[in-house]
Design a protein around this motif. Structure first.
Motif, PDB file in Angstrom:
ATOM      1  N   PHE A  24       0.777  -1.147   0.236  1.00 16.20           N
ATOM      2  CA  PHE A  24       0.233   0.031  -0.001  1.00 16.20           C
ATOM      3  C   PHE A  24       0.346   0.726  -0.030  1.00 16.20           C
ATOM      4  CE2 PHE A  24      -3.954  -1.517   1.999  1.00 16.20           C
ATOM      5  CZ  PHE A  24      -4.118  -2.653   0.588  1.00 16.20           C
ATOM      6  N   THR A  25       1.833   1.281   1.038  1.00 16.46           N
ATOM      7  CA  THR A  25       2.934   1.954   0.976  1.00 16.46           C
ATOM      8  C   THR A  25       3.509   3.072   0.073  1.00 16.46           C
ATOM      9  OG1 THR A  25       3.322   1.921   3.168  1.00 16.46           O
ATOM     10  CG2 THR A  25       4.254   3.441   1.710  1.00 16.46           C
ATOM     11  N   VAL A  26       3.860   1.314  -0.513  1.00 18.28           N
ATOM     12  CA  VAL A  26       4.655   2.435  -1.558  1.00 18.28           C
ATOM     13  C   VAL A  26       4.114   2.424  -3.215  1.00 18.28           C
ATOM     14  CG1 VAL A  26       6.771   0.837  -1.242  1.00 18.28           C
ATOM     15  CG2 VAL A  26       5.204  -0.311  -2.492  1.00 18.28           C
ATOM     16  N   TYR A  27       3.236   1.786  -3.430  1.00 17.68           N
ATOM     17  CA  TYR A  27       1.835   2.169  -5.125  1.00 17.68           C
ATOM     18  C   TYR A  27       1.126   3.637  -3.954  1.00 17.68           C
ATOM     19  CZ  TYR A  27      -1.776   2.081  -7.801  1.00 17.68           C
ATOM     20  OH  TYR A  27      -2.840   2.530  -8.816  1.00 17.68           O
ATOM     21  N   SER A  28       1.282   4.051  -2.900  1.00 16.20           N
ATOM     22  CA  SER A  28       0.768   5.398  -2.881  1.00 16.20           C
ATOM     23  C   SER A  28       1.685   6.502  -2.952  1.00 16.20           C
ATOM     24  CB  SER A  28       0.643   5.416  -0.928  1.00 16.20           C
ATOM     25  OG  SER A  28      -0.999   4.279  -0.850  1.00 16.20           O
ATOM     26  N   GLY A  92      -0.239 -10.813  -6.097  1.00 12.12           N
ATOM     27  CA  GLY A  92      -0.913  -9.525  -6.761  1.00 12.12           C
ATOM     28  C   GLY A  92       0.841  -8.531  -6.604  1.00 12.12           C
ATOM     29  N   SER A  93       1.338  -8.171  -5.654  1.00 15.42           N
ATOM     30  CA  SER A  93       3.006  -7.969  -5.598  1.00 15.42           C
ATOM     31  C   SER A  93       3.792  -7.643  -6.676  1.00 15.42           C
ATOM     32  CB  SER A  93       3.449  -7.985  -4.665  1.00 15.42           C
ATOM     33  OG  SER A  93       4.670  -6.684  -3.962  1.00 15.42           O
ATOM     34  N   VAL A  94       4.068  -8.809  -7.299  1.00 11.14           N
ATOM     35  CA  VAL A  94       5.399  -9.032  -7.996  1.00 11.14           C
ATOM     36  C   VAL A  94       4.430  -8.455  -9.460  1.00 11.14           C
ATOM     37  CG1 VAL A  94       4.288 -11.917  -8.506  1.00 11.14           C
ATOM     38  CG2 VAL A  94       6.871 -11.229  -8.376  1.00 11.14           C
ATOM     39  N   TRP A  95       2.926  -8.940  -9.413  1.00  8.22           N
ATOM     40  CA  TRP A  95       2.330  -9.069 -10.652  1.00  8.22           C
ATOM     41  C   TRP A  95       2.755  -7.664 -11.321  1.00  8.22           C
ATOM     42  CZ3 TRP A  95      -3.000 -11.641 -11.563  1.00  8.22           C
ATOM     43  CH2 TRP A  95      -3.625 -11.743 -12.895  1.00  8.22           C
ATOM     44  N   ILE A  96       2.740  -6.553 -10.120  1.00  9.49           N
ATOM     45  CA  ILE A  96       2.443  -5.547 -10.481  1.00  9.49           C
ATOM     46  C   ILE A  96       4.026  -4.907 -10.333  1.00  9.49           C
ATOM     47  CG2 ILE A  96       2.625  -2.828  -9.307  1.00  9.49           C
ATOM     48  CD1 ILE A  96      -0.288  -3.769  -7.441  1.00  9.49           C
ATOM     49  N   GLY A  97       4.735  -5.978 -10.755  1.00  7.45           N
ATOM     50  CA  GLY A  97       6.324  -4.679  -9.825  1.00  7.45           C
ATOM     51  C   GLY A  97       7.250  -5.239 -11.841  1.00  7.45           C
ATOM     52  N   ILE A 185      11.228  -1.342  -8.002  1.00 13.65           N
ATOM     53  CA  ILE A 185      12.018  -1.968  -6.888  1.00 13.65           C
ATOM     54  C   ILE A 185      11.657  -1.838  -5.205  1.00 13.65           C
ATOM     55  CG2 ILE A 185      14.387  -1.771  -5.521  1.00 13.65           C
ATOM     56  CD1 ILE A 185      15.246  -0.316  -7.842  1.00 13.65           C
ATOM     57  N   PRO A 186      10.943  -1.877  -4.786  1.00 13.33           N
ATOM     58  CA  PRO A 186       9.974  -1.489  -3.487  1.00 13.33           C
ATOM     59  C   PRO A 186       9.268  -3.012  -4.065  1.00 13.33           C
ATOM     60  CG  PRO A 186       9.913   0.631  -3.950  1.00 13.33           C
ATOM     61  CD  PRO A 186      10.679  -0.033  -5.436  1.00 13.33           C
ATOM     62  N   PHE A 187       7.854  -2.946  -4.715  1.00 15.57           N
ATOM     63  CA  PHE A 187       7.930  -4.200  -4.938  1.00 15.57           C
ATOM     64  C   PHE A 187       7.992  -5.386  -5.516  1.00 15.57           C
ATOM     65  CE2 PHE A 187       4.826  -0.073  -6.277  1.00 15.57           C
ATOM     66  CZ  PHE A 187       3.640  -0.813  -6.254  1.00 15.57           C
TER      67      PHE A 187
END
Length: 418
Positions: A24-28, A92-97, A185-187
């Protein structure tokens, strides 16, 4: 149960929350970049609004995940539910990254981001109830408030980790590099949390499921539990809106409306996250000695209502980072006081065989309807009103409603559980 065993249970329970709020944080914090790369528009504000809208889309699946996975946790056990939720969140996280941008694959890019957020939302919907129930039920009766407070403290820890990493990347990488690939990178690093979480959760030892806890049975208090379920939605509403604005939206607010440099604005999230991580366990421990509702929860929320307008007035009239950080720290001290003890108070008002399902579903609805849309609503209110103070008024209204709701729960500090 030994102290070391309790520590392992706390870590196993909150590590999924850590991954969730890190994401959430890195997306925001990278919403402006994500908006430009995946939702290109002539107006940068429109791009950011679209990015926040996709952030909110993930919350659509939360109530479904809350009902399905919460019920699964009550029937099959906390351990299998917690293992499943962290696995889905990592996917989901690696998908976005790894997702190519709009310029590379066109419309498929934003569609894929939406799908990834839906998968994460489903998993996150069931995470809260199962993890909170685990913290509450496993360990000594005299420290329930302290253990449950780590559910909120872990959100601060994740936000601190995410904001710290985002701030570090902003200082270390050129702006062009950040927009090109640095934001990914964060994702991708966040996914590394998942294997640790799965390992810890597979080793949770819980009581065997019995006929009494799994069978559908008549309970004369069902009406009371349904009432508490509705109260929980409104109790969580105000604090969720406050958290998402102060921790996740504040860096964007500082950049777009206060005119502060992007590198320095990241520090607003770092400060807010640090207060949450440090103060939540302290307030949780105090609630084990002083009680949940009074004085901590009610006083904390009243102070937040009283101080929100002055804090935003100061931030918008004295446009310097020290002033913004000081105002934000004061607000976060009030927010954590009013929130941390409620993470024990509310689940203690539900029986074990219904706790995870009721908690997950109510929390998912509250966060989906109000928390997930808080950034979008705050940005929209400023845009249509032209008033930088608009987020403060919205937060005041939501916290006032949540104060009324939480005051109607039965005091449970010091009482036997189940």
């Amino acid at each position: 149960m030994s102290t070391s065993q309790q520590r392992k249970i706390v870590l196993a329970a909150v590590i999924g929350n850590l991954l969730e709020f890190f994401d959430f944080t890195v997306y925001s914090y990278f919403a402006l970049t994500i908006g430009r790369e995946f939702f290109p528009a002539g107006d940068p504000v429109t791009s950011s609004l679209l990015a926040f809208a996709v952030f909110a889309v993930g919350f659509v699946m939360r109530p479904i995940g809350g009902f399905v996975l919460g019920r699964y946790a009550d029937r099959a056990g906390r351990k299998p539910a917690l293992t499943l939720t962290i696995l889905l969140m990592a996917i989901g996280s690696v998908w976005i990254g790894l997702m190519p941008t709009y310029a590379q694959i066109g419309l498929a890019a934003p569609v894929s981001i939406v799908i990834a957020r839906l998968v994460q939302g489903f998993a996150q919907g069931g995470e809260f109830g199962a993890a909170t129930a685990t913290l509450l039920e496993m360990g000594g009766a005299t420290s329930r408030g302290f253990r449950a407070s780590w559910q909120l403290a872990s959100q601060g820890g994740a936000a601190l980790l995410g904001s710290g990493l985002a701030a570090s990347l902003a200082f270390l990488l050129p702006e062009a590099t950040m927009h090109s690939w640095g934001w990914r990178i964060p994702f991708l690093l966040g996914v590394l949390i998942a294997p640790v979480g799965i390992y810890l959760r597979r080793h949770i030892r819980e009581e065997p499921r019995t006929l009494k806890t799994t069978a559908k049975q008549h309970d004369p208090k069902r009406g009371l539990y349904l009432r508490n379920w509705f109260l929980m939605i409104f109790s969580i509403m105000g604090m969720s809106v406050s958290a998402y604005v102060m921790i996740y939206y504040m860096p964007t607010y500082c950049i777009q409306y206060l005119g502060l440099p992007s590198k320095m604005s990241m520090l607003a999230g770092v400060a807010a996250s640090t207060i949450s991580l440090v103060m939540c366990p302290i307030y949780g421990a105090w609630s084990d000695r002083l009680g949940r509702r009074k004085p901590l929860i009610i006083i904390g929320r009243i102070l937040l209502i009283v101080l929100l307008y002055p804090a935003f007035w100061v931030m918008t009239h004295f446009l310097t980072l020290p002033v913004v950080l000081a105002a934000l720290i004061v607000l976060m001290l009030c927010y954590t006081m009013g929130s941390a003890p409620s993470y024990a108070l509310i689940p203690e008002n539900f029986p074990k065989h219904l706790r995870a399902a009721y908690m997950s579903s109510a929390y998912a609805i509250a966060v989906s309807a109000f928390g997930g849309t808080a950034q979008l609503v705050a940005a929209w209110l400023i845009r249509v009103s032209g008033n930088k103070m608009a987020p403060a008024w919205y937060m005041i209204g939501c916290v006032a409603i949540s104060l009324i709701a939480v005051s109607m729960f039965e005091e449970t500090g010091g009482k036997a559980l189940d």
